[in-house]
Design a protein around this motif. Structure first.
Motif: not given
Ligand SMILES: C[S@@+](CC[C@H](N)C(=O)[O-])C[C@H]1O[C@@H](n2cnc3c(N)ncnc32)[C@H](O)[C@@H]1O
Length: 319
Positions: A35-60
């Motif tokens: 997940l990191g700063a969420g850049g790729h994740s946010e673009a995935l949510l924006k681009t694919f409005p019917d998709a659900r995102l699960v995002a992992l990171d080990r860094d709190p």
């Protein structure tokens, strides 16, 4: 600085295009394993409005910042603190048997590099920590101060591809006997002094390879990648796609070999017709590894070492 201003997602459009055919159906699940700063994740949510995102990171810290950024997407985004090789357990807990997309953007985040006190960057003096999750594990200083010399040589050679490992480790062992290491500047100076002139001319900061090696050891990064990529492939539904961005050859080699094995028939040689159970499970989506364009590198220096590989799941596991 806001989290999105600090990190420009690498090869973003290419990652989205690669995953797109798998993510347009309603109910598709895409996992961002880094997940990191969420850049790729946010673009995935924006681009694919019917998709659900699960995002992992080990860094709190990353989870907290990206959580704010993705809050507008409500329950379309589920953020989980986990090491990525724990993906199967995470999906099981969430009741998700198979997913349609998986993305890995491996390595350390710009956020982690920019926070000087975390000790990832050789360019700034800071405590030698380098843990992506500072609540667990041992720091880079502990590795330097306590590992036997032979282990340190192995780590520098294997994880840093450092040809001068013996020379550097001799200096470390001599210096740590006088006073244990605590900060990065002393290590950087020691490496500079230990290396012969010729080795210093080969470009880049001479401490770079040692820092990479320590970071990989502290976070057990390669073992995690080695377990995570096959687990992610196994979690893909037929038609599901995986995209992996690596930043150094050791990671890229692991990705390449897992994908190549999945894309190869396991039939004994000489069979006139290859039975279903021996047929490849994966189709490669990249020929070799794809690189960022010159324009992207000019805009975002941190994209320079990126290597992107993708694959599509084409068959159930019936072996
Ligand atoms: C390069 S950054 C990801 C940046 C992200 N794609 C973005 O656009 O902001 C990599 C992230 O992966 C996380 N990470 C590294 N190794 C991990 C592992 N084994 N398990 C879970 N997260 C990991 C790091 O903490 C870091 O936040």
């Amino acid at each position: 600085m806001s989290s999105n201003a600090r990190h420009v997602p690498v090869m973003l459009q290419r990652c989205l295009d690669m995953l797109a055919p798998a993510l347009t159906a309603p109910g598709a699940v895409v996992v961002d394993c880094t997940l990191g700063a969420g850049g790729h994740s946010e673009a995935l949510l924006k681009t694919f409005p019917d998709a659900r995102l699960v995002a992992l990171d080990r860094d709190p810290t990353a989870l907290a910042l990206a959580g704010e950024r993705l809050a507008p997407y409500g329950d379309r985004a589920t953020l989980v603190r986990a090491v990525y090789h724990e993906l199967p357990e995470v999906l099981e807990r969430l009741g998700i048997p198979k997913v349609q997309g998986v993305l890995f953007d491996l390595g350390v985040s710009s956020m982690q590099l920019d926070e000087a006190d975390r000790g990832f960057a050789y360019a700034q003096d800071a405590p030698l920590d380098m843990r992506m999750d500072q609540t667990t594990g041992i720091s880079a200083a502990e590795v330097l101060n306590t590992y036997p010399p032979g282990e340190l040589v192995r780590i520098l050679r294997q994880y840093g591809e450092e040809k001068q490992a013996k020379r550097i480790v001799s200096a470390i062992v001599r210096e740590r006997a006088k006073e244990p290491f605590s900060n990065s500047a002393r290590l950087v100076e020691l490496i500079r002094d230990a290396l012969p002139q010729a080795a210093k001319r080969t470009g880049g900061n001479p401490a770079k390879r040692t820092f990479q090696a320590l970071r990989i050891e502290v976070n057990a990064e390669l073992a995690s990648v080695e377990a995570a990529i096959p687990a992610a492939v196994a979690s893909l539904a037929v038609g599901g796609r995986i995209a992996v961005l690596s930043y150094q050859s050791l990671e890229d080699r692991i990705v390449k070999s897992v994908f190549a094995a999945g894309a190869t028939s396991t039939a004994p040689p000489g069979l006139p017709v290859v039975p279903e159970q021996y047929q490849p499970r994966l189709k490669l989506l990249t020929r070799g590894a794809e690189l960022p364009t010159e324009e992207e590198i000019a805009e975002n220096r941190r994209a320079a070492p990126a290597r992107l590989r993708g694959a599509e799941r084409i068959r159930e596991d019936i072996r």
